[in-house]
Motif scaffolding. Structure first.
Motif, PDB file in Angstrom:
ATOM      1  N   ARG A 268      66.173  54.860  86.244  1.00 25.54           N
ATOM      2  CA  ARG A 268      67.117  55.528  85.344  1.00 25.54           C
ATOM      3  C   ARG A 268      67.552  54.518  84.287  1.00 25.54           C
ATOM      4  NH1 ARG A 268      71.931  58.245  88.301  1.00 25.54           N
ATOM      5  NH2 ARG A 268      72.245  56.100  89.010  1.00 25.54           N
ATOM      6  N   ALA A 269      67.533  54.942  83.040  1.00 24.54           N
ATOM      7  CA  ALA A 269      67.941  54.064  81.948  1.00 24.54           C
ATOM      8  C   ALA A 269      69.393  54.360  81.597  1.00 24.54           C
ATOM      9  CB  ALA A 269      67.048  54.273  80.738  1.00 24.54           C
ATOM     10  N   SER A 270      70.150  53.323  81.254  1.00 24.05           N
ATOM     11  CA  SER A 270      71.576  53.548  81.019  1.00 24.05           C
ATOM     12  C   SER A 270      72.142  52.594  79.983  1.00 24.05           C
ATOM     13  CB  SER A 270      72.362  53.395  82.327  1.00 24.05           C
ATOM     14  OG  SER A 270      72.342  52.051  82.775  1.00 24.05           O
ATOM     15  N   VAL A 271      73.286  53.010  79.433  1.00 25.52           N
ATOM     16  CA  VAL A 271      74.076  52.149  78.564  1.00 25.52           C
ATOM     17  C   VAL A 271      75.537  52.411  78.885  1.00 25.52           C
ATOM     18  CG1 VAL A 271      73.985  53.865  76.687  1.00 25.52           C
ATOM     19  CG2 VAL A 271      74.674  51.508  76.195  1.00 25.52           C
ATOM     20  N   THR A 272      76.310  51.342  78.986  1.00 24.51           N
ATOM     21  CA  THR A 272      77.750  51.437  79.223  1.00 24.51           C
ATOM     22  C   THR A 272      78.487  50.888  78.014  1.00 24.51           C
ATOM     23  OG1 THR A 272      77.504  51.232  81.621  1.00 24.51           O
ATOM     24  CG2 THR A 272      79.667  50.726  80.700  1.00 24.51           C
TER      25      THR A 272
ATOM     26  N   VAL B 271      71.470  52.573  71.170  1.00 22.85           N
ATOM     27  CA  VAL B 271      70.651  52.387  72.367  1.00 22.85           C
ATOM     28  C   VAL B 271      69.922  53.701  72.619  1.00 22.85           C
ATOM     29  CG1 VAL B 271      70.610  51.914  74.846  1.00 22.85           C
ATOM     30  CG2 VAL B 271      72.207  50.676  73.356  1.00 22.85           C
ATOM     31  N   THR B 272      68.602  53.633  72.662  1.00 25.38           N
ATOM     32  CA  THR B 272      67.790  54.822  72.900  1.00 25.38           C
ATOM     33  C   THR B 272      67.291  54.811  74.339  1.00 25.38           C
ATOM     34  OG1 THR B 272      67.086  54.879  70.583  1.00 25.38           O
ATOM     35  CG2 THR B 272      65.783  56.144  72.164  1.00 25.38           C
ATOM     36  N   LEU B 273      67.648  55.855  75.076  1.00 27.89           N
ATOM     37  CA  LEU B 273      67.199  56.035  76.455  1.00 27.89           C
ATOM     38  C   LEU B 273      66.037  57.023  76.453  1.00 27.89           C
ATOM     39  CD1 LEU B 273      70.728  56.527  78.100  1.00 27.89           C
ATOM     40  CD2 LEU B 273      69.539  54.378  77.617  1.00 27.89           C
ATOM     41  N   THR B 274      64.931  56.664  77.088  1.00 31.29           N
ATOM     42  CA  THR B 274      63.737  57.502  77.071  1.00 31.29           C
ATOM     43  C   THR B 274      63.195  57.685  78.471  1.00 31.29           C
ATOM     44  OG1 THR B 274      63.172  56.641  74.874  1.00 31.29           O
ATOM     45  CG2 THR B 274      61.443  57.806  76.077  1.00 31.29           C
ATOM     46  N   GLY B 275      62.936  58.930  78.851  1.00 32.75           N
ATOM     47  CA  GLY B 275      62.334  59.250  80.139  1.00 32.75           C
ATOM     48  C   GLY B 275      60.865  59.597  79.973  1.00 32.75           C
ATOM     49  N   GLU B 276      60.131  59.614  81.069  1.00 30.70           N
ATOM     50  CA  GLU B 276      58.687  59.817  80.988  1.00 30.70           C
ATOM     51  C   GLU B 276      58.308  61.258  80.652  1.00 30.70           C
ATOM     52  OE1 GLU B 276      57.693  60.638  85.727  1.00 30.70           O
ATOM     53  OE2 GLU B 276      56.620  59.099  84.603  1.00 30.70           O
ATOM     54  N   ASN B 277      59.251  62.208  80.752  1.00 34.87           N
ATOM     55  CA  ASN B 277      58.920  63.604  80.490  1.00 34.87           C
ATOM     56  C   ASN B 277      59.145  64.007  79.037  1.00 34.87           C
ATOM     57  OD1 ASN B 277      61.677  63.474  80.504  1.00 34.87           O
ATOM     58  ND2 ASN B 277      61.983  65.357  81.667  1.00 34.87           N
ATOM     59  N   GLY B 278      59.375  63.028  78.164  1.00 32.07           N
ATOM     60  CA  GLY B 278      59.533  63.336  76.750  1.00 32.07           C
ATOM     61  C   GLY B 278      60.959  63.509  76.298  1.00 32.07           C
ATOM     62  N   VAL B 279      61.918  63.476  77.224  1.00 33.97           N
ATOM     63  CA  VAL B 279      63.328  63.580  76.865  1.00 33.97           C
ATOM     64  C   VAL B 279      63.856  62.209  76.476  1.00 33.97           C
ATOM     65  CG1 VAL B 279      65.652  64.155  77.708  1.00 33.97           C
ATOM     66  CG2 VAL B 279      63.692  65.555  78.391  1.00 33.97           C
TER      67      VAL B 279
ATOM     68  N   ALA C 241      61.799  55.048  82.897  1.00 31.67           N
ATOM     69  CA  ALA C 241      62.897  55.245  81.959  1.00 31.67           C
ATOM     70  C   ALA C 241      63.251  53.922  81.296  1.00 31.67           C
ATOM     71  CB  ALA C 241      64.107  55.826  82.686  1.00 31.67           C
ATOM     72  N   THR C 242      63.350  53.947  79.969  1.00 35.45           N
ATOM     73  CA  THR C 242      63.583  52.713  79.234  1.00 35.45           C
ATOM     74  C   THR C 242      64.848  52.822  78.381  1.00 35.45           C
ATOM     75  OG1 THR C 242      62.239  53.436  77.356  1.00 35.45           O
ATOM     76  CG2 THR C 242      61.120  52.218  79.120  1.00 35.45           C
ATOM     77  N   ALA C 243      65.439  51.671  78.105  1.00 34.50           N
ATOM     78  CA  ALA C 243      66.598  51.572  77.221  1.00 34.50           C
ATOM     79  C   ALA C 243      66.294  50.523  76.165  1.00 34.50           C
ATOM     80  CB  ALA C 243      67.845  51.191  78.011  1.00 34.50           C
ATOM     81  N   GLU C 244      66.383  50.902  74.904  1.00 30.10           N
ATOM     82  CA  GLU C 244      66.025  49.993  73.815  1.00 30.10           C
ATOM     83  C   GLU C 244      67.158  49.910  72.798  1.00 30.10           C
ATOM     84  OE1 GLU C 244      62.582  49.506  70.340  1.00 30.10           O
ATOM     85  OE2 GLU C 244      62.386  51.033  71.903  1.00 30.10           O
ATOM     86  N   ARG C 245      67.603  48.702  72.507  1.00 30.11           N
ATOM     87  CA  ARG C 245      68.668  48.483  71.530  1.00 30.11           C
ATOM     88  C   ARG C 245      68.076  48.346  70.138  1.00 30.11           C
ATOM     89  NH1 ARG C 245      73.176  44.724  74.579  1.00 30.11           N
ATOM     90  NH2 ARG C 245      74.306  45.043  72.608  1.00 30.11           N
ATOM     91  N   SER C 246      68.841  48.828  69.151  1.00 29.11           N
ATOM     92  CA  SER C 246      68.423  48.693  67.758  1.00 29.11           C
ATOM     93  C   SER C 246      69.660  48.716  66.871  1.00 29.11           C
ATOM     94  CB  SER C 246      67.456  49.819  67.358  1.00 29.11           C
ATOM     95  OG  SER C 246      68.096  51.081  67.485  1.00 29.11           O
ATOM     96  N   ARG C 247      69.465  48.442  65.610  1.00 29.84           N
ATOM     97  CA  ARG C 247      70.562  48.455  64.643  1.00 29.84           C
ATOM     98  C   ARG C 247      70.615  49.831  63.988  1.00 29.84           C
ATOM     99  NH1 ARG C 247      72.121  43.745  60.491  1.00 29.84           N
ATOM    100  NH2 ARG C 247      73.401  44.909  59.007  1.00 29.84           N
TER     101      ARG C 247
END
Length: 399
Positions: A165-169, A58-66, A39-45
């Motif tokens: 688990r990817a997260s953003v607070t 912030v885009t959170l991505t899991g390995e199952n395509g969600v 699971a990844t978390a990627e910041r962007s503008r």
């Protein structure tokens, strides 16, 4: 002359074992399955506000395509992408593609709602003998925290993490007197996505004075994909609740906890959305222009999130489950989507194109003691945990 110094065989063997152990550990790290950190978390503008404030996503991505994208304006769930049973991925939430539309044509599409979600009658309540007057932005009522509620604020991104688990607070400070509410409130929301398709949303808030708090998310879902020409009428909804709250002409609960049995409000065994939505024989459907009511969940308030709703699109197989720790679920069938707003990919949104499932305390609780309490005070923080869980039902399970 040969070296006749004694050799410490035991020490030499220990040295070899240590070297081999280090090599084994190093190899294990290199060859460890990637799923542990999938699971990844990627910041962007995402865009820039009229005053020059940069809004991040912030885009959170899991390995199952969600995947889920959260933007700082309104701490908004801007998209939730999920695969169908053929592996085709679609965004299942309504919204906009650009920041300008969120600013210029605001709506409740995935935003964090507060300080108090839903309606407060007359826009006023009494706390410790003092009457507080809130903004009346829904006729005479206060709706979703007022005209400048949490959904229109720029939240601070305080933490972003990848891993199992990817997260953003995100965090927000609401000053004393904000929209009429007492106390300075420090609020946070954390979105967490795992590799099984569960997007957890955890709310927390503290106040320096007694106040009222009721936070939720207002995403509108279409499990066929936003903008689908089939809308949601052929999708099946289940709500584990034997009672709901009837409302008056101003959509304020009357105080009655009415049984759903024998009515179009009965989703206990699951029913198609097209079955009952247009049934004008029920006065509550007429007054709400469809479903826009709070269901009294059988589970009540719980320590951990439990099932509040299940929505399935039989054609694609996509399933949404909503879980919460709160006692109520506001189900809104998109009654006021009238085709005047153009959303993602140029789609015009109409009634039933999106459904909202808003876990929360009951509407107007501060004025109806029988509903419980929404009180928060120093030393007693507010917490609400909810989950949007997406999955795929096999073809044979489609009904």
């Amino acid at each position: 002359m040969p070296d006749e110094r004694p050799v410490n065989v035991e020490a030499a063997d220990r040295e070899k074992v240590m070297v081999l152990t280090r090599l084994s550990i190093f190899a294990a790290v290199l060859l460890a399955p990637a799923a542990a950190d999938a699971a990844t978390a990627e910041r962007s503008r995402f865009g820039t506000m009229p005053d020059g404030t940069v809004i991040e996503a912030v885009t959170l991505t899991g390995e199952n395509g969600v995947s889920a994208r959260i933007i700082a304006l309104g701490a908004t769930l801007q998209s939730l992408n999920a695969p169908d049973r053929e592996g085709r991925v679609a965004d299942v939430t309504l919204g906009y593609d650009d920041l300008e539309s969120y600013v210029g044509k605001p709506n409740y599409w995935g935003q964090t709602i507060g300080r108090y979600a839903n309606r407060i009658a007359g826009g006023r309540f009494v706390l410790d003998g003092r009457t507080y007057q809130l903004q009346q932005n829904d006729g005479t009522n206060s709706l979703h925290g007022g005209a400048d509620g949490f959904d229109k604020r720029v939240w601070r991104i305080t933490n972003v993490a990848s891993g199992p688990r990817a997260s953003v607070t995100l965090a927000l400070t609401s000053p004393d007197g904000d929209q009429g509410y007492p106390g300075t409130l420090q609020a946070t929301v954390t979105y967490t996505l795992d590799d099984a398709g569960s997007l957890a949303i955890d709310y927390a808030a503290t106040s320096d004075r007694p106040t009222i708090v009721n936070l939720t998310n207002h995403a509108l879902f279409n499990m066929a994909g936003e903008g689908s020409p089939t809308s949601t009428l052929s999708q099946r909804l289940t709500i584990p609740a034997a009672r709901y709250l009837p409302v008056d002409e101003k959509l304020i609960p009357t105080g009655e906890l009415r049984p759903v049995a024998g009515t179009v409000f009965d989703f206990q065994q699951g029913r198609l959305l097209g079955d009952g939505l247009r049934d004008g024989r029920d006065p509550q459907i007429v007054v709400g222009h469809g479903w826009d009511h709070n269901w009294v969940l059988d589970k009540g308030t719980t320590a951990q999130p439990e099932l509040a709703a299940r929505l399935e699109d039989p054609a694609s197989g996509r399933v949404l489950e909503v879980l919460t720790t709160e006692p109520g679920l506001q189900f809104y069938s998109g009654n006021f989507l009238d085709g005047s707003l153009v959303g993602k990919q140029g789609h015009v949104y109409r009634m039933t194109d999106g459904l909202a499932f808003e876990p929360q305390k009951f509407p107007d609780t501060p004025n109806q003691p029988a509903f419980g309490s929404a009180r928060v005070e120093p030393g007693r923080p507010y917490r609400h945990s909810m989950i949007y869980r997406v999955s795929v039902a096999p073809a044979e399970a489609a009904r």
